[in-house]
Design a protein around this motif. Sequence first.
Motif, PDB file in Angstrom:
ATOM      1  N   PHE A 169       6.086   3.560   0.402  1.00 54.70           N
ATOM      2  CA  PHE A 169       5.055   2.529   0.451  1.00 54.70           C
ATOM      3  C   PHE A 169       5.496   1.444   1.418  1.00 54.70           C
ATOM      4  N   VAL A 170       4.541   0.646   1.836  1.00 54.87           N
ATOM      5  CA  VAL A 170       4.780  -0.428   2.787  1.00 54.87           C
ATOM      6  C   VAL A 170       4.334  -1.731   2.142  1.00 54.87           C
ATOM      7  N   ALA A 177       0.856  -1.193   0.000  1.00 60.23           N
ATOM      8  CA  ALA A 177       0.000   0.000   0.000  1.00 60.23           C
ATOM      9  C   ALA A 177       0.887   1.236   0.000  1.00 60.23           C
ATOM     10  N   PHE A 178       0.470   2.251  -0.766  1.00 59.49           N
ATOM     11  CA  PHE A 178       1.150   3.541  -0.741  1.00 59.49           C
ATOM     12  C   PHE A 178       0.777   4.280   0.536  1.00 59.49           C
ATOM     13  N   LEU A 179       1.751   5.023   1.095  1.00 58.36           N
ATOM     14  CA  LEU A 179       1.515   5.697   2.365  1.00 58.36           C
ATOM     15  C   LEU A 179       0.944   7.091   2.198  1.00 58.36           C
ATOM     16  N   SER A 180       1.550   7.891   1.337  1.00 55.01           N
ATOM     17  CA  SER A 180       1.199   9.304   1.234  1.00 55.01           C
ATOM     18  C   SER A 180       0.355   9.550  -0.003  1.00 55.01           C
ATOM     19  N   ILE A 181      -0.576  10.494   0.118  1.00 58.05           N
ATOM     20  CA  ILE A 181      -1.411  10.862  -1.024  1.00 58.05           C
ATOM     21  C   ILE A 181      -0.614  11.686  -2.025  1.00 58.05           C
ATOM     22  N   VAL A 188      -2.785  -5.304   3.678  1.00 60.14           N
ATOM     23  CA  VAL A 188      -2.243  -4.050   4.212  1.00 60.14           C
ATOM     24  C   VAL A 188      -3.103  -2.906   3.697  1.00 60.14           C
ATOM     25  N   ALA A 189      -3.439  -1.975   4.572  1.00 60.93           N
ATOM     26  CA  ALA A 189      -4.200  -0.782   4.189  1.00 60.93           C
ATOM     27  C   ALA A 189      -3.604   0.418   4.896  1.00 60.93           C
ATOM     28  N   LEU A 217       9.071  -1.103   5.166  1.00 59.95           N
ATOM     29  CA  LEU A 217       8.843   0.257   4.688  1.00 59.95           C
ATOM     30  C   LEU A 217       9.925   0.610   3.679  1.00 59.95           C
ATOM     31  N   TYR A 218       9.509   1.080   2.504  1.00 64.28           N
ATOM     32  CA  TYR A 218      10.438   1.454   1.438  1.00 64.28           C
ATOM     33  C   TYR A 218      10.286   2.941   1.121  1.00 64.28           C
TER      34      TYR A 218
END
Length: 430
Positions: free
Chosen positions: A230-231, A220-224, A264-265, A241-242
């Motif tokens: 992403f994680v 899942a991408f973390l930031s909009i 993952v969400a 975490l990358y």
Amino acid sequence: MPRTTTLECPGCPPLRALTFDSLGLIKVIEARGEDGGVPKVVERWGDPHSSKCVLAASIDDSQNDPLLAVARKNGLTDILNPLNGDLRVAISNAGDSGAQPEDDGIVGLHLFKRQREESSSRSRTLLTCTTKGKASMRSIEVTKVSAESSCSTVKSWNVCASGTIAFSKVDISEKFSLFGGKGVEVNVWDLDKCEKIWTAKPPPKNSLGIFTPTWFTSAAFLSIDDHRKFVAGTNDHQVRLYDTSAQRRPVMSFDFRETPIKAVAEEPDSFNIYIGNGSGDLASVDIRTGKLLGCFIGKCSGSIRSIARHPTLPIIASCGLDSYLRFWDIKTRQLLSAVFLKQHLNEVVFDSAFADKEVANAAADAPMLEIQNGNDTQEDATETLPVKRKEAPEEKDRSKKKKSKENEESKKLKSKKKRRAKGDIHDDAS
């Protein structure tokens, strides 16, 4: 004996969710009521068959002309109307490479939303990816009549040379996508150019010299606003975490329980993520530090396969192999409600455009009711209120005198009866 606990489910605010199961059924679950209702199944679409098993789903819940894309095990991708379940377009994935659809099923699916803003036409773009790494972007002409709808393949490329793809994820800008799976390191692609822009590097061997094989299960991408962070979850119960702008190896990683990470969400505008594993554990984690914020109360009895975050409400939904759809409160991590849906569930999505008609009508009628109540109170104020009648003092005295006279007369009667009884006894004795 096993220890059991009883949880009180307060219910959910008005919401609408769609679930997809192993028999190809699409079930619509709605919760109605302003104070919190119990979610119920209101519609069921499709005929049950194992060949129609839903592998992936994507929804565009816009107010105007919403669409739902569903990828099935038999190689068909259906474009439906999420409001009534009508079929708009059916796309076949068979015949491209000669392989059977069951051997190369679709595991990644995304229905683009940005096309609507760029042009006024009804053409939509659909991204699909199979287990063998074949990715394609199709332009679909969607009309009201499904027979007149058509689709054509715009672009096609291979994501990996070997291994098995397990997932694909598109960021919020719909310009970048990441892929990963068994034997495939997670990698990021530019969708406009169909070029790979970044590939992860596996972690080094541990202190014992043991190398863990690559096996990613979800991401899942973390930031909009930023697609670089992403994680990803792995089969060896690890969360990584990358940051593509920092390095190719994980910036941070931690273990969660003892079973593979299955879903993952992300939490929008936050550093919190939600992870679910194969043993039914659902938890919230601060990805900056890897600290476990807490587990959601009410453990699932089967593997969690999908986690969906509601776009506006502080609620997440989870489903899996225990055939339950559960709604959770993000702040308290309490179970709001659970719905048993009989089949193994593979995916859940929210319809954020749903609005409860009863609540909307009640909100619209509230000002009119307030005005009517205000008029009624004014009219009542002018009327004389009924007052309980009080007895006058003279009437009170009269009633007291009557009661006293009645008591005296009863006493006299009793005394006469006693005297007569004594006189009779005396006469008999004489």
